[in-house]
Write a protein that holds these residues in place. Structure first.
Motif, short mmCIF file in Angstrom:
data_model
loop_
_atom_site.label_atom_id
_atom_site.label_comp_id
_atom_site.label_asym_id
_atom_site.label_seq_id
_atom_site.Cartn_x
_atom_site.Cartn_y
_atom_site.Cartn_z
N SER A 242 -47.17 86.20 -25.92
CA SER A 242 -46.09 87.03 -27.39
C SER A 242 -47.26 88.56 -27.46
O SER A 242 -46.38 88.99 -27.54
N ARG B 2 -28.90 86.59 -35.59
CA ARG B 2 -30.08 86.49 -36.43
C ARG B 2 -30.78 88.14 -36.38
O ARG B 2 -31.61 88.35 -37.16
N ALA C 212 -38.60 80.39 -40.50
CA ALA C 212 -39.55 81.07 -40.34
C ALA C 212 -39.51 82.01 -38.57
O ALA C 212 -38.88 81.18 -37.99
N ALA D 234 -40.76 84.43 -35.81
CA ALA D 234 -41.18 86.02 -35.47
C ALA D 234 -40.59 86.79 -34.75
O ALA D 234 -40.94 87.78 -35.13
N VAL E 265 -43.84 76.29 -32.54
CA VAL E 265 -43.05 75.89 -31.90
C VAL E 265 -42.35 75.83 -30.80
O VAL E 265 -41.98 75.98 -30.15
N ASP E 266 -43.62 76.33 -30.64
CA ASP E 266 -44.37 76.74 -28.55
C ASP E 266 -44.48 75.09 -27.92
O ASP E 266 -44.99 74.73 -27.03
N GLU F 243 -35.41 74.49 -35.28
CA GLU F 243 -34.79 75.64 -33.82
C GLU F 243 -34.91 75.42 -32.60
O GLU F 243 -34.71 75.47 -31.86
C1 S3P Z 1 -42.48 84.13 -30.25
C2 S3P Z 1 -41.79 83.90 -31.22
C3 S3P Z 1 -41.15 81.98 -31.34
C4 S3P Z 1 -41.38 81.31 -30.48
C5 S3P Z 1 -40.81 82.18 -28.65
C6 S3P Z 1 -41.84 83.19 -28.67
C7 S3P Z 1 -42.53 85.95 -30.38
O1 S3P Z 1 -39.64 82.55 -31.42
O2 S3P Z 1 -40.97 80.20 -30.20
O3 S3P Z 1 -41.36 81.68 -27.76
O4 S3P Z 1 -43.43 85.84 -29.66
O5 S3P Z 1 -42.81 85.90 -31.45
P1 S3P Z 1 -38.99 82.81 -32.79
O6 S3P Z 1 -38.67 83.41 -33.60
O7 S3P Z 1 -37.88 81.83 -32.64
O8 S3P Z 1 -39.60 81.18 -33.08
#
Ligand code: S3P
Length: 461
Positions: A23, A135, A183, A185, A340-341, A363
């Protein structure tokens, strides 16, 4: 490619690194591209997803050099020659920008490109071309962007390819105020990136705070940002539009580290140290859940890199010779975006005493695979009882003795592949995980790191 994994026959031992955070790597390239001058990114992971982002910017005229060639999992050093906020160029011949398997690349770039005076098309691989994109596209359209995805083949949604028409002279993105139902990111970051160019304020409110790497980088770059809890507001009025070049070392990826922490926890007598791991609190949900399961790692803080806290993680075997020691947990609410990951938590649950219940995690059905369905399938193949819920899983742990060796399919999902490989350490014979090529998107060198720690895991064509 498959993984062939033998049951652990000795404790896992050693001091290792994981690849740097995917990320943060994406965002570092994006901000370096928008900076006025040359930035250095150290420990860039060269995972395939991060490389997709680098290639997309290369196609828009942002040159980079590899200063230190990548050594996996440590990564390498790159220099990126930023073109400033208004310096990106239309890809040659209007060629599509290929985001590969990377949802973050596609969603964040949608925000950035929606504000440009040139048109662009974003494409991805077969998996990314099934992921939901409305989204990000809908709130971007609501602020005046001309972007549209292809109709989703199965749902009332949009997906790749995404076509973005230019803003014509005199057209600007307007203000945007949005309260997200889930939520995210990626959605938040897409809106903030488009907000750098907008005439007006960008406000994003999340139900609970998702990873905040974009906000931290924006703050570091001097962009006017106001943050209260899970609300962020960006008001570019009065900002000079200048992002200064920077020198950043990307911390180790906590979600990559979680695979090694759980592997250590599941093998009696293991002592594994993982150095330089990012421990941003929006990312440490898995470590919190593991602690509640009487497992996890000791976190030894080691200061900051960029605006991100880093630490050494010390993980140990959390089970006795019979495999007993870990206990089930309840996972839901604010823990979910913070983990989430980390489907690897399901592997820990499979070996814990009691029933682990995961909720609020719908999700996970729209990640690189439907991780609730696929994880349930993997667990059952190893003889673990797992029941799918609409928004989660119920996993009945089997702490005593060994699991049944299995052959499972990773469904082209890197995190499923690595989770299954770790679970196989507890099996009663050799297991096989099919279709693990995508592990290179986030954790190039995974099998080698596990092997260095003493596990027996082979990559076979
Ligand atoms: C990420 C946000 C997450 C995550 C993805 C990386 C990011 O996804 O699951 O692997 O770098 O902003 P979501 O924004 O869909 O929750």
């Amino acid at each position: 490619m498959d993984f062939v994994v033998r049951p652990a026959s000795r404790p896992l031992r050693g001091v290792v690194r994981v690849p740097s955070d995917k990320s943060i790597g994406h965002r570092a390239v994006m901000f370096a591209a928008l900076a006025e001058g040359t930035s250095t990114i150290r420990r860039f992971s060269f995972g395939e997803d991060n490389v997709s982002t680098l290639r997309c910017f290369e196609a828009m005229g942002v040159a980079h050099e590899v200063v230190d060639a990548p050594v996996f999992p440590k990564g390498g050093r790159i220099r990126v020659h930023g073109l400033g906020l208004f310096g990106l160029k239309m890809p040659v011949d209007g060629r599509p920008l290929d985001c590969g398997n990377s949802g973050t690349t596609m969603r964040l770039l949608s925000g950035l490109l929606a504000a440009q005076a040139f048109g662009s098309t974003l494409v991805g691989d077969a998996s990314l071309s099934k992921r939901p994109m409305r989204r990000v596209l809908e709130p971007l359209r609501a602020r005046g962007a001309h972007c549209r995805g292809a109709p989703h083949p199965k749902k009332d949604d949009e997906t790749a390819p995404i076509r973005i028409a230019p803003l014509i002279e005199g057209e600007f993105l307007g203000p945007s105020e949005i309260e997200l139902a889930v939520a995210s990111a990626q959605v938040k970051s897409a809106l903030l990136l488009s907000g750098l160019y907008a005439h007006g304020v960008t406000v994003v409110k999340e139900p609970t705070l998702s990873r905040d790497h974009t906000e931290r980088m924006l703050e570091l770059a001097g962009v006017p940002l106001r943050r209260v809890g899970s609300l962020v507001e960006l008001d570019p009025a009065g900002w000079d539009g200048c992002i200064a070049p920077f020198d950043l070392t990307v911390p180790g990826d906590p979600s990559a580290a979680a695979f090694l922490v759980v592997a250590a926890n599941l093998v009696e007598g293991s002592v594994v140290r993982i150095v330089d791991v990012g421990v941003n609190p929006t990312r440490t949900g898995a470590l919190d859940v593991l602690r509640a399961m009487s497992a996890g790692a000791q976190i030894v803080p080691k200061g900051e890199e960029g605006a991100e806290p880093i630490a050494t993680l010390d993980a140990m075997g959390a089970v006795d010779a019979n495999g007993v020691g870990m206990v089930a947990a309840n996972v839901g609410g604010e823990l979910v975006p913070r983990a989430v990951d980390d489907p690897i938590l399901c592997v820990a649950a499979a070996c814990a005493k009691g029933t682990t219940v995961i909720r609020d995690a719908a999700e996970l059905r729209v990640k690189e695979s439907d991780r609730l369905a696929v994880m349930a399938e993997v667990l059952r193949a190893f003889g673990v009882e797992a029941r799918e819920l609409p928004d989660g899983l119920e996993i009945v742990g089997k702490p005593q003795g060994k699991l049944r060796a299995a052959t499972v399919d990773a469904h082209d999902d890197h995190r499923i592949a690595m989770s299954a490989a770790v679970l196989a350490l507890r099996a009663d014979g050799e297991s096989r995980v099919r279709g693990v090529d995508n592990v290179a998107t986030s954790f190039p060198g995974f099998a080698r790191v596990l092997t260095d720690l003493g596990a027996e895991i082979l990559e076979t064509p």
